[in-house]
Design a protein around this motif. Structure first.
Motif, PDB file in Angstrom:
ATOM      1  N   VAL A  25       0.836  -1.201   0.000  1.00 28.95           N
ATOM      2  CA  VAL A  25       0.000   0.000   0.000  1.00 28.95           C
ATOM      3  C   VAL A  25       0.867   1.247   0.000  1.00 28.95           C
ATOM      4  CG1 VAL A  25      -1.853   1.220   1.213  1.00 28.95           C
ATOM      5  CG2 VAL A  25      -1.683  -1.252   1.388  1.00 28.95           C
ATOM      6  N   ALA A  26       1.883   1.265   0.870  1.00 34.65           N
ATOM      7  CA  ALA A  26       2.774   2.419   0.984  1.00 34.65           C
ATOM      8  C   ALA A  26       3.539   2.668  -0.303  1.00 34.65           C
ATOM      9  CB  ALA A  26       3.743   2.204   2.148  1.00 34.65           C
ATOM     10  N   VAL A  27       4.036   1.576  -0.908  1.00 33.38           N
ATOM     11  CA  VAL A  27       4.798   1.694  -2.152  1.00 33.38           C
ATOM     12  C   VAL A  27       3.916   2.268  -3.266  1.00 33.38           C
ATOM     13  CG1 VAL A  27       5.970   0.380  -3.961  1.00 33.38           C
ATOM     14  CG2 VAL A  27       6.481  -0.091  -1.562  1.00 33.38           C
ATOM     15  N   ARG A  28       2.660   1.840  -3.307  1.00 30.59           N
ATOM     16  CA  ARG A  28       1.749   2.317  -4.355  1.00 30.59           C
ATOM     17  C   ARG A  28       1.482   3.808  -4.262  1.00 30.59           C
ATOM     18  NH1 ARG A  28      -2.889  -2.441  -4.910  1.00 30.59           N
ATOM     19  NH2 ARG A  28      -1.456  -4.115  -5.439  1.00 30.59           N
ATOM     20  N   VAL A  29       1.508   4.373  -3.044  1.00 33.08           N
ATOM     21  CA  VAL A  29       1.241   5.811  -2.918  1.00 33.08           C
ATOM     22  C   VAL A  29       2.530   6.630  -2.939  1.00 33.08           C
ATOM     23  CG1 VAL A  29      -0.930   5.459  -1.698  1.00 33.08           C
ATOM     24  CG2 VAL A  29       1.179   5.751  -0.373  1.00 33.08           C
ATOM     25  N   GLY A  30       3.671   5.967  -3.151  1.00 37.29           N
ATOM     26  CA  GLY A  30       4.907   6.705  -3.360  1.00 37.29           C
ATOM     27  C   GLY A  30       5.910   6.712  -2.236  1.00 37.29           C
ATOM     28  N   LEU A  31       5.652   5.967  -1.132  1.00 44.44           N
ATOM     29  CA  LEU A  31       6.658   5.887  -0.069  1.00 44.44           C
ATOM     30  C   LEU A  31       7.577   4.705  -0.360  1.00 44.44           C
ATOM     31  CD1 LEU A  31       7.593   6.967   2.739  1.00 44.44           C
ATOM     32  CD2 LEU A  31       6.173   5.186   3.770  1.00 44.44           C
ATOM     33  N   PRO A  32       8.877   4.946  -0.532  1.00 41.17           N
ATOM     34  CA  PRO A  32       9.802   3.843  -0.835  1.00 41.17           C
ATOM     35  C   PRO A  32       9.813   2.799   0.279  1.00 41.17           C
ATOM     36  CG  PRO A  32      10.852   5.983  -1.178  1.00 41.17           C
ATOM     37  CD  PRO A  32       9.558   6.246  -0.474  1.00 41.17           C
ATOM     38  N   ALA A  33      10.179   1.574  -0.076  1.00 41.84           N
ATOM     39  CA  ALA A  33      10.237   0.487   0.913  1.00 41.84           C
ATOM     40  C   ALA A  33      11.165   0.851   2.067  1.00 41.84           C
ATOM     41  CB  ALA A  33      10.700  -0.808   0.244  1.00 41.84           C
ATOM     42  N   LEU A  34      12.232   1.610   1.776  1.00 39.13           N
ATOM     43  CA  LEU A  34      13.160   2.032   2.830  1.00 39.13           C
ATOM     44  C   LEU A  34      12.447   2.928   3.844  1.00 39.13           C
ATOM     45  CD1 LEU A  34      16.144   1.619   3.556  1.00 39.13           C
ATOM     46  CD2 LEU A  34      16.661   3.729   2.334  1.00 39.13           C
ATOM     47  N   GLY A  35      11.528   3.767   3.356  1.00 43.91           N
ATOM     48  CA  GLY A  35      10.749   4.630   4.243  1.00 43.91           C
ATOM     49  C   GLY A  35       9.802   3.834   5.125  1.00 43.91           C
ATOM     50  N   VAL A  36       9.215   2.773   4.560  1.00 43.99           N
ATOM     51  CA  VAL A  36       8.342   1.887   5.338  1.00 43.99           C
ATOM     52  C   VAL A  36       9.151   1.211   6.444  1.00 43.99           C
ATOM     53  CG1 VAL A  36       6.800  -0.119   5.266  1.00 43.99           C
ATOM     54  CG2 VAL A  36       6.870   1.475   3.332  1.00 43.99           C
ATOM     55  N   ALA A  37      10.339   0.701   6.086  1.00 41.78           N
ATOM     56  CA  ALA A  37      11.210   0.034   7.068  1.00 41.78           C
ATOM     57  C   ALA A  37      11.607   1.002   8.179  1.00 41.78           C
ATOM     58  CB  ALA A  37      12.455  -0.519   6.374  1.00 41.78           C
ATOM     59  N   MET A  38      11.908   2.259   7.812  1.00 48.81           N
ATOM     60  CA  MET A  38      12.267   3.266   8.817  1.00 48.81           C
ATOM     61  C   MET A  38      11.112   3.526   9.780  1.00 48.81           C
ATOM     62  SD  MET A  38      14.338   6.071   6.542  1.00 48.81           S
ATOM     63  CE  MET A  38      14.597   7.216   7.896  1.00 48.81           C
ATOM     64  N   ALA A  39       9.901   3.654   9.231  1.00 48.54           N
ATOM     65  CA  ALA A  39       8.733   3.924  10.076  1.00 48.54           C
ATOM     66  C   ALA A  39       8.513   2.789  11.067  1.00 48.54           C
ATOM     67  CB  ALA A  39       7.493   4.126   9.206  1.00 48.54           C
ATOM     68  N   MET A  40       8.527   1.543  10.558  1.00 54.55           N
ATOM     69  CA  MET A  40       8.308   0.391  11.446  1.00 54.55           C
ATOM     70  C   MET A  40       9.415   0.297  12.492  1.00 54.55           C
ATOM     71  SD  MET A  40       6.596  -2.664   9.242  1.00 54.55           S
ATOM     72  CE  MET A  40       7.996  -3.054   8.236  1.00 54.55           C
ATOM     73  N   ASN A  41      10.625   0.573  12.051  1.00 58.22           N
ATOM     74  CA  ASN A  41      11.809   0.464  12.891  1.00 58.22           C
ATOM     75  C   ASN A  41      11.835   1.493  14.013  1.00 58.22           C
ATOM     76  OD1 ASN A  41      15.310   0.502  12.397  1.00 58.22           O
ATOM     77  ND2 ASN A  41      14.095  -1.262  12.966  1.00 58.22           N
ATOM     78  N   LEU A  42      11.654   2.762  13.646  1.00 59.23           N
ATOM     79  CA  LEU A  42      11.772   3.850  14.620  1.00 59.23           C
ATOM     80  C   LEU A  42      10.618   3.849  15.620  1.00 59.23           C
ATOM     81  CD1 LEU A  42      12.964   6.727  12.237  1.00 59.23           C
ATOM     82  CD2 LEU A  42      14.370   5.374  13.789  1.00 59.23           C
ATOM     83  N   PHE A  43       9.410   3.586  15.135  1.00 52.01           N
ATOM     84  CA  PHE A  43       8.254   3.582  16.031  1.00 52.01           C
ATOM     85  C   PHE A  43       8.192   2.311  16.879  1.00 52.01           C
ATOM     86  CE2 PHE A  43       6.837   6.919  13.194  1.00 52.01           C
ATOM     87  CZ  PHE A  43       6.057   7.729  13.997  1.00 52.01           C
ATOM     88  N   GLY A  44       8.599   1.163  16.295  1.00 53.29           N
ATOM     89  CA  GLY A  44       8.509  -0.111  17.009  1.00 53.29           C
ATOM     90  C   GLY A  44       9.713  -0.388  17.878  1.00 53.29           C
ATOM     91  N   HIS A  45      10.877  -0.614  17.226  1.00 50.14           N
ATOM     92  CA  HIS A  45      12.096  -0.940  17.975  1.00 50.14           C
ATOM     93  C   HIS A  45      12.656   0.277  18.713  1.00 50.14           C
ATOM     94  CE1 HIS A  45      12.012  -4.403  15.196  1.00 50.14           C
ATOM     95  NE2 HIS A  45      12.630  -5.028  16.176  1.00 50.14           N
ATOM     96  N   GLY A  46      12.204   1.476  18.337  1.00 47.96           N
ATOM     97  CA  GLY A  46      12.655   2.684  19.013  1.00 47.96           C
ATOM     98  C   GLY A  46      11.715   3.107  20.126  1.00 47.96           C
ATOM     99  N   ILE A  47      10.608   3.759  19.750  1.00 52.74           N
ATOM    100  CA  ILE A  47       9.697   4.342  20.753  1.00 52.74           C
ATOM    101  C   ILE A  47       9.089   3.267  21.661  1.00 52.74           C
ATOM    102  CG2 ILE A  47       7.586   5.675  21.102  1.00 52.74           C
ATOM    103  CD1 ILE A  47       8.116   7.034  18.394  1.00 52.74           C
ATOM    104  N   ALA A  48       8.446   2.262  21.048  1.00 55.29           N
ATOM    105  CA  ALA A  48       7.710   1.274  21.848  1.00 55.29           C
ATOM    106  C   ALA A  48       8.633   0.457  22.748  1.00 55.29           C
ATOM    107  CB  ALA A  48       6.917   0.346  20.928  1.00 55.29           C
ATOM    108  N   LEU A  49       9.763   0.004  22.189  1.00 57.28           N
ATOM    109  CA  LEU A  49      10.650  -0.876  22.954  1.00 57.28           C
ATOM    110  C   LEU A  49      11.418  -0.124  24.035  1.00 57.28           C
ATOM    111  CD1 LEU A  49      11.459  -3.863  23.068  1.00 57.28           C
ATOM    112  CD2 LEU A  49      13.373  -3.338  21.545  1.00 57.28           C
ATOM    113  N   SER A  50      11.779   1.134  23.770  1.00 58.31           N
ATOM    114  CA  SER A  50      12.563   1.884  24.760  1.00 58.31           C
ATOM    115  C   SER A  50      11.728   2.268  25.970  1.00 58.31           C
ATOM    116  CB  SER A  50      13.184   3.136  24.130  1.00 58.31           C
ATOM    117  OG  SER A  50      12.178   4.055  23.751  1.00 58.31           O
ATOM    118  N   GLY A  51      10.415   2.446  25.769  1.00 59.98           N
ATOM    119  CA  GLY A  51       9.532   2.711  26.907  1.00 59.98           C
ATOM    120  C   GLY A  51       9.045   1.420  27.538  1.00 59.98           C
TER     121      GLY A  51
END
Length: 466
Positions: A137-163
């Motif tokens: 879905v993200a790729v179809r609207v123009g967000l590169p796969a790298l951007g998807v990986a960054m979003a999942m990474n920073l919000f999940g392994h970053g924000i959620a896991l650090s708290g």
């Protein structure tokens, strides 16, 4: 409490510098890591044969530690290929296309969903659940796969896991080491996690948009979890539309039941990942047997082989570097033997303690030191192995300063998990990179500047909170 640094510690630090340097120059680090393993082993044992054997032993240790992640990624990819081949994936993602219409909406929607799910059963299973469905879905609207990986990474392994506010594994480890109630560390971490999360994700989004606008980063025509070959397009007629709709509904229901089971049976971390992996295998079997009918038995094996080929291909370059960094912690004794200096808590923890013991004490220096110590202990790629050390050092510093024990403890925890939990150390962020089919080292490079900015700002805020 002094720590005697030996040749082992200095070799380890030297090779960390080499590895970071090679990464910055975008060169492969496998040979550097293997040489580092050999030099550490021969320095410790003095035996050539034992040192050569240690290289192989370190690979076995790294594969053993990473095996559950390799397996769940391989199985998820195998399941994803079935969904893509049969056309179920298209039916599943159609509702999201109405919500996610721009790259910005894709980044923030995926990120926030990832954060919420990760709070409840940690990031690795969340990556598996979200990535396969939301990436296209993200790729179809123009967000590169790298951007998807960054979003999942920073919000999940970053924000959620650090708290880690729901499962509370991280704050319990640091609080116990600092001699504080868990609630105190959680309360102290809330403003720091908010600052770190906002600064890092906004900075990452700014750099992402800038590079997309300049053309440095764009969606390539083949970006997908698993590219569909021409002959696979025809095979999407294997199921009727009603069957596709049924499976498109069944899959999220089964994963939702996984979430319920995680709550009911208190499944966390590896157990939660195993449940998601097992569910994925069942989905793979049901869909393959239904769609391919008489060829279902053979096709099931084919999909699994494709998944395992993908998983081990992705992890190939990761194993040597993980093998080296595991020597910094408990892996040393298992791989090389009981050759650490007397009283050593592991190479990485010794380095952190040594740093804490040579700096003058003040609120500012205390905050900076806890951030650096946390980051150093995160270099082993787990994020969790060194946070007890961060808690104990925070206690020492707070005693000397006379305040700020909970804030310093939370700061060390945040630094360790953001670096080692899966946003900067390449082998720790493999789940997001593998699901999005992007290079883990490129993802680490992309995350480096936003995470560094976030750590600087969070450390400054912590100075005022102590």
């Amino acid at each position: 409490m002094g720590v005697d640094l030996t040749a082992l510690h200095w070799i380890y630090v030297t090779f960390i510098v080499f590895i970071i340097g090679f990464m910055v120059m975008r060169r492969d680090t496998s040979i550097v890591c293997i040489v580092g393993i050999f030099l550490i082993a021969i320095t410790a044992t003095g035996s050539l044969s034992a040192s050569v054997s240690s290289i192989f032993a370190s690979f076995i240790f790294a594969i053993t530690e990473l095996l559950s992640t390799i397996l769940v990624i391989s199985i998820i990819v195998a399941m994803s290929k079935t969904l893509t081949t049969t056309g179920i994936n298209d039916v599943m993602i159609s509702p999201f296309t109405k919500i996610i219409r721009t790259p910005a909406l894709a980044y923030w929607t995926i990120g926030i969903l990832m954060m919420v799910i990760s709070w409840f059963f940690w990031p690795s299973p969340a990556v598996a659940l979200l990535g396969a469905v939301l990436l296209p879905v993200a790729v179809r609207v123009g967000l590169p796969a790298l951007g998807v990986a960054m979003a999942m990474n920073l919000f999940g392994h970053g924000i959620a896991l650090s708290g880690d506010y729901i499962i509370q594994a991280a704050p319990k480890l640091t609080a116990d080491a600092a001699g504080l109630p868990v609630g105190d560390v959680i309360s102290a971490s809330i403003p720091l996690v908010i600052v770190m999360g906002l600064v890092t994700t906004i900075a990452a989004f700014y750099f992402l948009k800038r590079d997309m606008k300049s053309g440095k980063l764009a969606v390539s025509s083949h970006e997908s979890v698993l590219p569909i070959k021409p002959q696979e397009e025809a095979s999407q007629k294997l199921l009727s539309l009603n069957q596709k709709r049924f499976f498109a509904l069944m899959i999220p229901v089964l994963f939702a039941l996984d979430v319920v089971a995680m709550f009911m049976f208190d499944l966390q971390g590896g157990d939660a990942t195993a449940l998601v992996g097992g569910t994925s295998i069942i989905i793979l079997l049901i869909i393959t047997l239904t769609s391919h009918k008489h060829q279902g038995l053979e096709k099931t094996t084919t999909y699994l082989i494709d998944g395992f080929q993908f998983g081990f291909k992705v992890f190939g370059p990761v194993i040597p570097i993980a093998a080296f960094f595991y020597l910094g912690d408990s892996g040393f004794t298992t791989i090389i033997g009981d050759y650490l200096p007397k009283g050593s808590q592991g190479i990485v923890n010794d380095l952190g303690l040594a740093l804490a013991n040579v700096v003058p004490l003040s609120k500012g220096v205390g905050a900076v030191t806890l951030t650096v110590v946390g980051a150093i202990t995160g270099l082993d790629g787990s994020g969790f192995s060194g946070i007890s050390l961060a808690g104990s050092i925070a206690n020492l510093f707070a005693t000397a300063i006379g305040a700020g024990a909970a804030t310093l403890t939370a700061l060390g925890q945040i630094a360790a998990i953001w670096v080692g939990g899966g946003t900067l150390v390449p082998w720790a962020l493999i789940p997001a990179a593998a699901i999005c089919n992007v290079d883990a080292f490129e993802l680490a490079r992309r995350n480096l500047k936003p995470v560094a900015i976030g750590l600087v700002v969070t450390t400054i805020v912590a100075m005022f909170l102590i």
